[in-house]
Scaffold this active site. Structure first.
Site, PDB file in Angstrom:
ATOM      1  N   ASP A 108      28.109  74.795  64.838  1.00 58.53           N
ATOM      2  CA  ASP A 108      28.402  75.803  66.162  1.00 58.53           C
ATOM      3  C   ASP A 108      27.701  75.321  66.553  1.00 58.53           C
ATOM      4  O   ASP A 108      27.158  77.041  68.146  1.00 58.53           O
ATOM      5  CB  ASP A 108      29.481  76.839  66.439  1.00 58.53           C
ATOM      6  CG  ASP A 108      30.797  76.101  65.282  1.00 58.53           C
ATOM      7  OD1 ASP A 108      31.737  75.230  66.442  1.00 58.53           O
ATOM      8  OD2 ASP A 108      30.975  77.216  64.598  1.00 58.53           O
ATOM      9  N   ASP A 168      37.206  69.895  68.235  1.00 62.30           N
ATOM     10  CA  ASP A 168      36.239  70.368  69.691  1.00 62.30           C
ATOM     11  C   ASP A 168      34.582  70.708  68.991  1.00 62.30           C
ATOM     12  O   ASP A 168      33.941  70.933  70.306  1.00 62.30           O
ATOM     13  CB  ASP A 168      35.457  72.291  68.171  1.00 62.30           C
ATOM     14  CG  ASP A 168      37.378  72.450  68.018  1.00 62.30           C
ATOM     15  OD1 ASP A 168      38.103  71.216  67.424  1.00 62.30           O
ATOM     16  OD2 ASP A 168      38.128  73.661  67.727  1.00 62.30           O
TER      17      ASP A 168
HETATM   18  N1  GLY Z   1      36.295  75.918  68.005  1.00 60.73           N
HETATM   19  C1  GLY Z   1      37.540  76.268  67.271  1.00 60.73           C
HETATM   20  C2  GLY Z   1      38.494  76.720  67.383  1.00 60.73           C
HETATM   21  O1  GLY Z   1      38.682  76.836  69.077  1.00 60.73           O
HETATM   22  O2  GLY Z   1      39.335  77.711  67.439  1.00 60.73           O
END
Ligand code: GLY
Length: 387
Positions: A108, A168
Site C-alpha cells: 500500500d 486495488d
Molecule cells: N484497498 C482496500 C479497500 O479498497 O478497501
C-alpha cells in the site's frame, strides 16, 4: 467600469468570491482537525482519521493503509482555496509518515505516501519529499515477483492465498511511474507495466468487470484462485474494486501512452455507466450483485473515485472530453448534496456519509471513510482545473 474592476479585485483578494462549497469544506475540515486532536491525545501514534464508528472518530497509525489520505486531503484543500493554513496542517499529517518508506511488509505504499508526500511535492517542490518517495518506490518493488509478473499485495490470510494480488494494487503503480520519470531507472517502469499487463490478463471477466483477489503460484505464475475478500461473492462485482480498476488503467494510459490501457479503461467506464443496477445519482451500491439491491448500502468512495477518474479520462480522450466530464460533474453534484455531504460540525469533521469498506467482514458499513473524502477533494480539484 473602473469601479467594477476595483470591486472584482477586492472580492477575489478578500476571498469573498470563493465557491460556497469550498467554504463549507474548510469549516468541516477545521472541525476535523479539532476532533482529530481531541481523539489523538491518549492514543500516541494514532493521529490519522479513518472512519467513524459508534459515533467515535477512529484514528489509525502510520502502518494502516489509510494513514496518508488525511494529509492528502489537506493538500487538496490548500489547492482548492489557496489558504496557507491548510498547507501547514498538511505537513503536520504528512511528515510523520516518512518511516513507512522502509516498510516492505505491504503493497500500500502509494496509498500511504503518494497521497501526502506526492501531492506535497507537486505543490511545494520540496526536495526532501522527492527523496522519501524514491525510497518508498524502491521498497515497494521488492514485492515484485518475476515469476508471477505482479507485486504481491497481502502477506495476511496465508491460509487462503499463497501470492494474492488485488485490483486495488493498480493504484500503487502511480508512485512507480513517477519514480521512473524522476530517476530514469527503468526497473520502476518495468515492474509497473508488468503488473498492469498481468492484471489486465487475469483480473477481468469478458464483460470488463474485475475480480478482487487473484492468487498466483509464486513459482510458475499460474492462477490458482479468483476470489473476493470485500465483495458479495467471488463472481460478484465489488463496487470499489471496479472503481480502482477504472482509475488505475486511466492513470496507466496517462503515464505510458499504451492504447490497450485506454481501451480497458473505456470498457470499464461503459460497464459501469450502462450497468442496470447503477443508481440514477451514480453513487453505486457497495456491490453491483448484492441480491438485496435496492435495500443495500451505497459506496460513496467508489463514486468519488469514478468522478476523479472520469476527469482524468476526459483529458486523455479529447473527442469524449465533455462526455466524461458530464458524468464526473453529475457524480460531484450528487456527493455535494445533503444526501451525502455531512453538515458542518458533524461526522467528526469527515466530509461524506455512505461509504462501505468491508461489508462481508462487518466493518465500515454505510459510514464516513477517509479515502472517500480524499478522492472527493481530488475530483473537485480536477473539476476546478478542467479545460
Ligand atoms: N484497498 C482496500 C479497500 O479498497 O478497501
Amino acid at each position: 467600469m473602473y469601479k467594477y474592476i476595483l470591486l472584482l479585485t477586492a472580492i477575489s483578494f478578500f476571498g469573498f468570491a470563493q465557491n460556497p462549497l469550498y467554504s463549507k469544506l474548510e469549516s468541516q475540515m477545521d472541525y476535523a482537525l479539532r476532533e482529530a486532536s481531541i481523539y489523538a491525545i491518549p492514543k500516541g501514534e494514532k493521529i490519522y482519521p479513518r472512519t467513524v464508528r459508534n459515533d467515535s472518530l477512529i484514528l489509525v497509525g502510520s502502518k494502516d493503509w489509510c494513514s496518508g489520505f488525511f494529509g492528502g486531503e489537506l493538500w487538496y484543500l490548500y489547492e482548492l482555496t489557496g489558504n496557507k493554513k491548510w498547507a501547514a496542517q498538511a505537513e503536520n499529517f504528512t511528515l510523520p509518515l516518512e518511516k513507512e518508506k522502509m516498510n516492505a511488509g505491504t503493497h500500500d505504499m502509494g496509498f500511504k505516501l503518494f497521497t501526502g508526500f506526492g501531492n506535497g511535492l507537486r505543490i511545494t517542490q520540496n526536495p526532501a519529499y522527492r527523496d522519501i518517495l524514491i525510497q518508498a518506490a524502491r521498497t515497494n518493488i521488492k514485492r515484485f515477483n518475476p515469476n508471477t509478473g505482479v507485486i504481491r499485495s497481502w502477506d495476511h490470510s496465508r491460509d487462503k492465498w499463497v501470492n494474492p494480488t488485488i485490483i486495488d494494487n493498480m493504484m500503487n503503480l502511480e508512485l512507480l511511474f513517477w519514480a521512473f520519470k524522476e530517476t530514469k531507472d527503468s526497473a520502476f517502469y518495468k515492474v509497473a507495466v508488468s503488473h498492469a499487463n498481468t492484471t489486465m490478463k487475469n483480473h477481468f471477466r469478458p464483460d470488463f468487470s474485475s475480480y478482487h483477489v487473484i492468487d498466483y503460484d509464486p513459482n510458475t505464475g499460474k492462477v490458482l484462485k479468483k476470489n473476493t475478500h470485500q465483495g458479495a461473492a467471488h463472481e460478484s462485482s465489488w463496487a470499489r474494486g471496479q472503481a480502482w480498476a477504472l482509475y488505475g488503467y486511466t492513470m496507466c494510459y496517462r503515464e505510458t501512452g499504451k492504447k490497450e490501457y485506454l481501451h480497458l479503461a473505456e470498457n470499464i467506464a461503459q460497464y459501469l455507466l450502462k450497468h442496470p443496477r447503477m443508481p440514477q445519482d451514480l453513487v453505486p451500491f457497495w456491490d453491483y450483485d448484492d441480491p438485496k439491491i435496492p435495500h443495500a448500502p451505497r459506496d460513496a468512495s467508489a463514486a468519488a473515485l469514478m468522478a476523479s477518474a472520469f476527469y482524468d479520462l476526459a483529458t486523455l480522450q479529447p473527442y469524449k472530453k465533455v462526455y466524461y466530464q458530464n458524468y464526473a460533474d453529475q457524480i460531484l453534484r450528487s456527493l455535494s448534496s445533503p444526501a451525502y455531504l455531512a453538515p458542518v460540525a458533524s461526522a467528526h469533521g469527515m466530509l461524506l456519509f455512505h461509504s462501505t469498506g468491508g461489508l462481508p467482514n462487518g466493518f465500515e458499513i454505510d459510514a464516513p471513510i477517509v479515502y472517500a473524502d480524499y478522492y472527493f477533494l481530488e475530483a473537485l480539484v480536477r473539476q476546478k482545473n478542467k479545460k
